[in-house]
Design a protein around this motif. Structure first.
Motif, PDB file in Angstrom:
ATOM      1  N   VAL A   1     -33.135  95.606   7.559  1.00  0.00           N
ATOM      2  CA  VAL A   1     -32.804  94.419   7.615  1.00  0.00           C
ATOM      3  C   VAL A   1     -31.301  94.218   7.158  1.00  0.00           C
ATOM      4  O   VAL A   1     -30.775  94.945   6.046  1.00  0.00           O
TER       5      VAL A   1
ATOM      6  N   THR B   1     -36.640  82.535   6.501  1.00  0.00           N
ATOM      7  CA  THR B   1     -35.363  82.643   7.146  1.00  0.00           C
ATOM      8  C   THR B   1     -35.121  83.671   8.014  1.00  0.00           C
ATOM      9  O   THR B   1     -35.660  84.661   7.895  1.00  0.00           O
ATOM     10  N   GLN B   2     -34.379  83.227   9.013  1.00  0.00           N
ATOM     11  CA  GLN B   2     -34.420  84.439   9.882  1.00  0.00           C
ATOM     12  C   GLN B   2     -33.094  85.398   9.456  1.00  0.00           C
ATOM     13  O   GLN B   2     -32.131  84.955   9.205  1.00  0.00           O
ATOM     14  N   VAL B   3     -33.543  86.745   9.757  1.00  0.00           N
ATOM     15  CA  VAL B   3     -32.418  87.745   9.221  1.00  0.00           C
ATOM     16  C   VAL B   3     -32.187  88.671  10.402  1.00  0.00           C
ATOM     17  O   VAL B   3     -33.194  88.941  11.287  1.00  0.00           O
ATOM     18  N   GLY B   4     -31.143  89.216  10.510  1.00  0.00           N
ATOM     19  CA  GLY B   4     -30.938  90.531  11.450  1.00  0.00           C
ATOM     20  C   GLY B   4     -31.557  91.717  11.267  1.00  0.00           C
ATOM     21  O   GLY B   4     -31.834  92.069  10.095  1.00  0.00           O
TER      22      GLY B   4
ATOM     23  N   SER C   1     -28.896  94.309  16.600  1.00  0.00           N
ATOM     24  CA  SER C   1     -30.191  93.613  15.606  1.00  0.00           C
ATOM     25  C   SER C   1     -30.846  92.327  16.395  1.00  0.00           C
ATOM     26  O   SER C   1     -30.104  91.863  17.292  1.00  0.00           O
ATOM     27  N   ILE C   2     -31.946  92.200  16.144  1.00  0.00           N
ATOM     28  CA  ILE C   2     -32.840  90.893  16.479  1.00  0.00           C
ATOM     29  C   ILE C   2     -33.262  90.052  15.295  1.00  0.00           C
ATOM     30  O   ILE C   2     -32.822  90.428  14.178  1.00  0.00           O
ATOM     31  N   SER C   3     -33.438  88.776  15.722  1.00  0.00           N
ATOM     32  CA  SER C   3     -33.819  87.909  14.391  1.00  0.00           C
ATOM     33  C   SER C   3     -35.154  87.649  14.336  1.00  0.00           C
ATOM     34  O   SER C   3     -35.996  87.620  15.252  1.00  0.00           O
ATOM     35  N   LYS C   4     -35.630  87.984  13.132  1.00  0.00           N
ATOM     36  CA  LYS C   4     -36.905  87.798  12.671  1.00  0.00           C
ATOM     37  C   LYS C   4     -37.154  86.917  11.218  1.00  0.00           C
ATOM     38  O   LYS C   4     -36.332  87.119  10.740  1.00  0.00           O
TER      39      LYS C   4
END
Length: 389
Positions: free
Chosen positions: A369, A382-385, A320-323
């Motif tokens: 997500v 908020t940053q989520v995976g 996962s990346i953070s967005k």
């Protein structure tokens, strides 16, 4: 029941090593290179004209005598004298006695005489010998993905075959007496099979082509026989449905009777709680939930990384990346969630219709997500995976 992280950890240890095979270069697309390749030639293998124009043997004047022509594929082994020029085309071999190429737009030709607008410096519009790669240097490292550009590059160096990591054969076993194929009449109590084509297309889009589909009736004997055949004929087996504990769910019992080692069964996640993973010698078996959205989620999160690792890719389950979240979202769940979402302008928005049986929002999604279990508020920004699909 185990956590998502525990499932990832088990798969990290269980995935078997990739196998090497030699294939024709024309069949090597999307494979991972299993050897470091050394270039047998320099590229270009001679000094080349970088554009259409005239090859010049430089002197102090702006006037040159045109003494010939060199097309791509020709080779002139004569000697140009200072003040002489030859018409030349892009990619053609530049004579050793020529120091530069002047583009055709910057000259005037009158009869066999060339008039330059300005003086030319040595090596202008010349591709030097070996400017892309020199002979006996590394062309591609082991572990490289053979995409179209890589294959074209290797073909230009004269390679005809390469050693790659083989891709697994995948068997897709579809369970459920209620399923009929699209195009057939839909009787009461029946539904159309979507999982087989959905899983097959998802695998094909990830460049897995050795696929075989099996349909099985909901009996123990039939389930065991088909699973035994699928395990014999494939490296990785995906079972769609039949893994729960209903009276007509026979997959778990059949796998046990075939001596398949259970790595885990049931993951604390939504969708996809009844996910099963097992191993028999060098075969991996995944039993996916029958609900379509749950089945596809498990394919993206667990199966594709496994296939990629078996194929020699440096794949991670925690990919996962953070967005930033595009809106507020309230979490109220005792299970971790993989939520269908869409990533636009570097923000991710969670879609409606998250039920495990619904594919309509999945058809719009380009991401999942990941939301850990609990009761809390996620605010906009908020940053989520995010798992990219």
């Amino acid at each position: 029941m185990i956590s998502v992280d525990e499932a990832f950890s088990i798969l990290n240890k269980a995935t078997f090593s990739p196998q090497e095979v030699e294939v024709s270069l024309r069949d090597a697309h999307s494979f991972i290179l299993a050897e470091t390749l050394i270039s047998p030639i320099s590229m270009p293998p001679f000094r080349q004209a970088n554009m259409d124009g005239f090859a010049l043997s430089l002197h102090d004047e702006l006037t040159y005598d045109i003494v010939g022509e060199i097309k791509a594929g020709d080779f002139f082994d004569g000697q140009l004298q200072p003040g002489q020029a030859m018409k030349i085309f892009t990619g053609a071999a530049l004579p050793d006695s020529a120091q530069a190429v002047i583009q055709i737009e910057k000259v005037t030709v009158i009869n066999q005489q060339l008039q330059l607008q300005e003086s030319v410096k040595p090596e202008t519009n010349v591709r030097p010998l070996g400017s892309q790669i020199e002979k006996e240097t590394v062309a591609l490292e082991k572990g490289s993905l053979l995409n179209p550009a890589a294959i074209g590059f290797l073909a230009g160096l004269g390679f005809t075959s390469v050693k790659v990591y083989s891709k697994p054969k995948v068997g897709i076993v579809i369970t459920g007496n209620e399923l009929v194929q699209a195009g057939q009449p839909l009787a009461n109590g029946k539904v159309y099979d979507s999982n087989s084509i959905m899983l097959k297309v998802a695998l094909q889009s990830a460049h897995y082509q050795q696929l075989k589909t099996y349909q099985v009736e909901d009996t123990f004997e039939a389930t065991k026989a088909v699973l035994q055949q699928a395990i014999k004929e494939n490296d990785v087996i995906l079972v769609s449905g039949g893994i729960s504990v209903g009276d007509y769910d026979f997959v778990g019992k059949a796998l046990q009777s075939l001596a398949v080692e259970t790595l885990f069964y049931k993951v604390n996640q939504k969708p996809g709680k009844p996910l099963y993973c097992g191993k028999l010698q060098d075969k991996m078996i995944f039993a996916l939930p029958g609900n379509p959205a749950a089945s596809l989620t498990c394919l993206y999160v667990y199966v594709l990384p496994t296939l990629n690792r078996i194929s020699g890719k440096n794949a991670s389950y925690k990919s996962s990346i953070s967005k930033p979240l595009a809106h507020d979202y309230e979490v109220n769940n005792s299970r971790s969630q993989f939520l269908k979402a869409i990533l636009v302008d570097d923000e991710v928005a969670i879609l409606p219709h998250q039920d495990s049986s619904m594919l309509d929002s999945f058809a719009l999604a380009n991401a999942l997500v990941f939301v850990p279990e609990g009761n809390y508020q996620l605010n906009k920004g908020t940053q989520v995976g995010v798992y990219l699909l």
